[in-house]
Design an enzyme around this catalytic site. Structure first.
Site: not given
Ligand code: ARG
Length: 463
Positions: A295, A282
């Site tokens: 994902e 991140s």
């Protein structure tokens, strides 16, 4: 070709060229250039057949076949100037062939139409993708079998409703996906068998009066036989729809697994650690390691389902035989194929690289009263209680453990006997997760001995 007043291919009947908007809606070269190699293979087979049947001279056929190879190498090296005015890959190739060999190029289209040509090209393209899917699925299955073998007897919670149900083995869980992807593989192989017939020589729709040899072109292109009905041959897109349905089911499997990996890699579960190679960080939260590949697999699957529905919609209202609507088949299939192959490869990579956290799996396996069924079964077996009553007694014990904030094996014998007086200390043996999984030896069950049999069977299949 850029003669705007008419078209090289059908200029005889046309006085004016198309409007720019007409050209934009009509052209497929922007995407069907992906079938260049298939188009050229089809044309080379057709040219050889025309010569063998005495429809063109051997020297003309030789010029065509050689010239087509030159066109192919120009396309492969990026030296080919694709033209929107020439609509599609078929006319782009033929026009360039004329530029290279001159007059004989005009004889290539004898006894053929773009309708059987595009059906042939597209079948060849889809067939290649089915073969690529076979490889991708096989590689993924191998990676799953390796994971299963490494942890054949590791315990983890099995879930229903995503609530702890009964302990299972890691190997068993991995092998469940092996079964799913193996069914996909068998659907791929089945679809390939059914689609492997040649439309070439169906011509526009009715066949041709030239003495063509459809068996010869079918064989040259690796088809099992020519399609038996020329109307069907040019209007059928079942092979593309089957590809998309098979891809959709397989994609659904990939998405379910991706979902599990997202859950399992979370800080709350920590069942698996994904490798750095298949995760991202991140930009703001330094602790994060995100399962982006999983994902994206889960998300991309929607495009494949969408393609399946879109092509069904294109086809469902079409009268026989060819309609231009069918040009809309390709982009859907191309996109679905690209994303299916990518998802298979990404999943294989993740499975190969991930680490199952044995200790966390085991700790989670014991939580949530996962051996309650084992306890009920013990009451049936040892005390001869009817299962319904055993279920009730066990339910009371679970409620008691919940009140005390402990797990079933932490209850004392006294606790147990306060609910049913006949319970003996033997009961504690079935409350351990290892005993629980070891006891489920029915065929297909989670016991390591059964799981290892399945692993051995699959390793043999894979060899
Ligand atoms: N580009 C066309 C397609 O993809 C090729 C076939 C054209 N046939 C025709 N009759 N206009 O479907």
């Amino acid at each position: 070709m850029s003669d705007k007043s008419s078209n090289q291919m059908w200029g005889g009947r046309f006085a004016a060229g198309p409007d720019a908007i007409m050209e934009a809606i009509n052209a497929s070269i922007g995407f069907d250039k992906r079938m260049a190699a298939q188009d050229i293979a089809g044309s080379r087979a057709h040219a050889a057949m025309l010569a063998a049947q005495g429809i063109v001279t051997p020297s003309d056929a030789e010029a065509m076949r050689e010239g087509l190879l030159t066109v192919l190498s120009e396309i492969e090296t990026g030296d080919f100037a694709f033209s929107t005015a020439l609509e599609d890959i078929h006319m782009n190739v033929e026009a360039r062939l004329k530029g290279i060999i001159g007059e004989p190029a005009g004889r290539l289209h004898t006894g053929r139409s773009r309708n059987d040509q595009v059906a042939t090209d597209f079948r060849l393209w889809v067939r290649d993708q089915l073969d690529a899917a076979s490889s991708g699925l096989t590689a993924l299955i191998s990676a799953l079998v390796a994971q299963a073998e490494a942890g054949a007897d590791w315990v983890m919670p099995g879930f229903t409703h995503l609530q702890t149900a009964q302990p299972v083995t890691w190997g068993h869980h991995m092998m469940a996906y092996v079964e799913m992807f193996a069914r996909d593989l068998s659907r791929v192989q089945d679809a390939r068998k059914r689609m492997n017939e040649s439309p070439l020589g169906a011509a526009a729709l009715a066949g041709t009066s030239f003495p063509i040899d459809r068996d010869m072109t079918a064989q040259a292109l690796g088809f099992d036989r020519p399609m038996a009905n020329s109307l069907d041959a040019v209007s059928d897109r079942d092979f593309a729809l089957e590809f998309l349905s098979v891809a959709s089911i397989s994609a659904m499997h990939l998405s379910r697994f991706a979902e599990e990996l997202v859950i399992w890699s979370s800080a709350q579960f920590r069942f698996v650690t994904l490798s750095d190679r298949f995760s991202t960080g991140s930009s703001i939260m330094p602790q994060k390691k995100n399962p982006d590949a999983a994902e994206l697999i889960r998300a991309k699957i929607g495009r494949i389902f969408g393609a399946n529905v879109a092509l069904m919609m294109v086809m469902k209202g079409l009268p026989l035989a060819y309609s231009k609507d069918m040009q809309e088949d390709k982009e859907q299939v191309f996109d679905a194929a690209d994303n299916w192959m990518l998802a298979l490869a990404a999943m294989e990579g993740m499975v190969k690289d991930m680490t199952a956290n044995r200790a966390n799996l085991e700790a989670a396996a014991s939580a949530g009263f996962s051996t309650a069924t084992d306890l009920a079964d013990w009451l049936v077996r040892t005390l001869d209680l009817p299962f319904r009553e055993a279920h009730h007694v066990t339910g009371s014990l679970v409620a008691m453990a919940e009140r005390k904030g402990c797990d079933l094996p932490d209850l004392t014998l006294q606790d147990m006997q306060s609910v049913h007086a006949d319970i003996t200390a033997d009961v504690f043996e079935v409350l351990g997760v290892h005993n629980s999984v070891a006891s489920r030896t029915s065929y297909g069950g989670t016991a390591p001995v059964r799981v290892r049999e399945q692993i051995a069977r699959w390793k043999e299949v894979l060899e």
